[in-house]
Design a protein around this motif. Sequence first.
Motif, PDB file in Angstrom:
ATOM      1  N   GLN A 120      14.531  -7.408   2.244  1.00 43.11           N
ATOM      2  CA  GLN A 120      13.397  -6.897   1.700  1.00 43.11           C
ATOM      3  C   GLN A 120      13.885  -6.843   0.202  1.00 43.11           C
ATOM      4  O   GLN A 120      15.122  -6.538  -0.072  1.00 43.11           O
ATOM      5  N   SER A 121      13.027  -6.936  -0.800  1.00 43.53           N
ATOM      6  CA  SER A 121      13.332  -6.656  -2.158  1.00 43.53           C
ATOM      7  C   SER A 121      13.272  -5.032  -2.470  1.00 43.53           C
ATOM      8  O   SER A 121      12.415  -4.349  -2.206  1.00 43.53           O
ATOM      9  N   ALA A 122      14.458  -4.554  -3.169  1.00 45.36           N
ATOM     10  CA  ALA A 122      14.401  -2.953  -3.487  1.00 45.36           C
ATOM     11  C   ALA A 122      13.171  -2.727  -4.620  1.00 45.36           C
ATOM     12  O   ALA A 122      12.660  -1.753  -4.462  1.00 45.36           O
ATOM     13  N   LEU A 123      13.061  -3.743  -5.255  1.00 45.24           N
ATOM     14  CA  LEU A 123      12.098  -3.408  -6.644  1.00 45.24           C
ATOM     15  C   LEU A 123      10.464  -3.647  -5.784  1.00 45.24           C
ATOM     16  O   LEU A 123       9.643  -2.952  -6.396  1.00 45.24           O
ATOM     17  N   MET A 124      10.352  -4.346  -4.904  1.00 43.02           N
ATOM     18  CA  MET A 124       9.096  -4.836  -4.303  1.00 43.02           C
ATOM     19  C   MET A 124       8.824  -4.196  -2.924  1.00 43.02           C
ATOM     20  O   MET A 124       7.983  -4.423  -2.287  1.00 43.02           O
ATOM     21  N   ARG A 125       9.688  -3.372  -2.667  1.00 42.52           N
ATOM     22  CA  ARG A 125       9.740  -2.607  -1.220  1.00 42.52           C
ATOM     23  C   ARG A 125       8.176  -1.759  -0.937  1.00 42.52           C
ATOM     24  O   ARG A 125       7.888  -1.642   0.027  1.00 42.52           O
TER      25      ARG A 125
END
Lengths: 245, 245
Positions: A120-125
């Motif tokens: 998963q993306s940290a910024l788009m979590r």
Amino acid sequence: MRNIKLIIEYDGTNYHGWQIQKNAVTIQEHVEKALRQLLGVQTGVTGCSRTDVGVHAYGQVAHFFTDSTIPGEKFSYALNNLLPRDIVVQKSEEVPEDFHSRYSSKGKKYRYLICNSAHQSALMRNRACHVRPELDFEQMRKAAAHFVGEHDFAAFQATGGQVRSTVREIYSMNVSRKEDKLIELEVSGNGFLYNMIRIIAGTLIYVGMGKLRESDIPGIIGGLDRTNAGKTAPAQGLYLMEIYY
Amino acid sequence: MRNIKLIIEYDGTNYHGWQIQKNAVTIQEHVEKALRQLLGVQTGVTGCSRTDVGVHAYGQVAHFFTDSTIPGEKFSYALNNLLPRDIVVQKSEEVPEDFHSRYSSKGKKYRYLICNSAHQSALMRNRACHVRPELDFEQMRKAAAHFVGEHDFAAFQATGGQVRSTVREIYSMNVSRKEDKLIELEVSGNGFLYNMIRIIAGTLIYVGMGKLRESDIPGIIGGLDRTNAGKTAPAQGLYLMEIYY
């Protein structure tokens, strides 16, 4: 009384959706609280769309009646000074008395974001649904085309929806690749059933994973049976983009 | 000892930057804590870039030495189970013993996001710098072109930077419009001085506002005087995108 229309953007992560409820913090509650602070009187706000827990909006629309003399376009500035930073009134204006955020609406546009990567993306979590297996993007595009037009979408309604008719028209539905491994689904239509976009997104994800074929979609729509469609994709990927009037 | 390289994405909002410090929570601290949990021994991690408070990264690079037998590519999965959701190891791999995240790097790419609208974005509130006056995009594009090439960037260094030479080469610098009123600056180069990207961004914002002309840029660079450049733009708009090796 003057009728004021608000266009509201919010990050839904920290809220239990739009609509006021007991024992949970909602966006409507914050907007009404800010209006009470600003105007000194309790002022009810009617929103167009009852977005769920965790759903985001760039273009929620709400309206309220007031006898305040504040110019319509100034409400955005005044309210933003009182609202938390994750709820922003992007535009305010005076509208005719018969304008109703929900009943006057002619359609809506939604976006659904999928982060297709090993992690998963940290910024788009809290802003995208994470799908680990590599999705077949071309199959998803082909599947999306089957939804366009007027159909009975009974197979794409969560239980709990209470509407007279489940027929809706989808004006357009586009699946595109964005940077950072994001896949974006954009859908506009004259109206949507409860959880309809999230069930469509979940069905397209199944197509992308090979659990369904794109050619299965017409039969799933025609079968009118919720159990044939994919899972309801998580709320965090959903954005209410715009409401048409 | 095996040398493991990590590519790390993080949302910098809740951290006091990359580097471990007393009395403040940092990203390096979380990564070292996760490694200690995983390996059972204290393991120091060396990061390439000491990103500041509130700065984000899609591509921070770090390395550490270990005698663990975990396959290099499995560290990402193991560490992500132990890290908070706003710090994600996107890739891990074993690299030659002489690889050093900082000393082996040949250059970096950064992004700076500006939200140019009457009101800040609720969704981008911690991810972009808000500028209310309408920016002259074409002037900003022209100004950006003057930065490309090898220059002495002493005028674009915050006090506190301690480097032998302030000469750096900028490989490319692009200003583009994105949706939702965002303006994106992307810069790549062989190295950057302390706060250099944020001072460049602040200077471009001044050009966009008409406080500086695009034709002023060569003189500002040539003058080597920090006080001629624009203000340091806020950390929240800055993203470390990629490190080149």
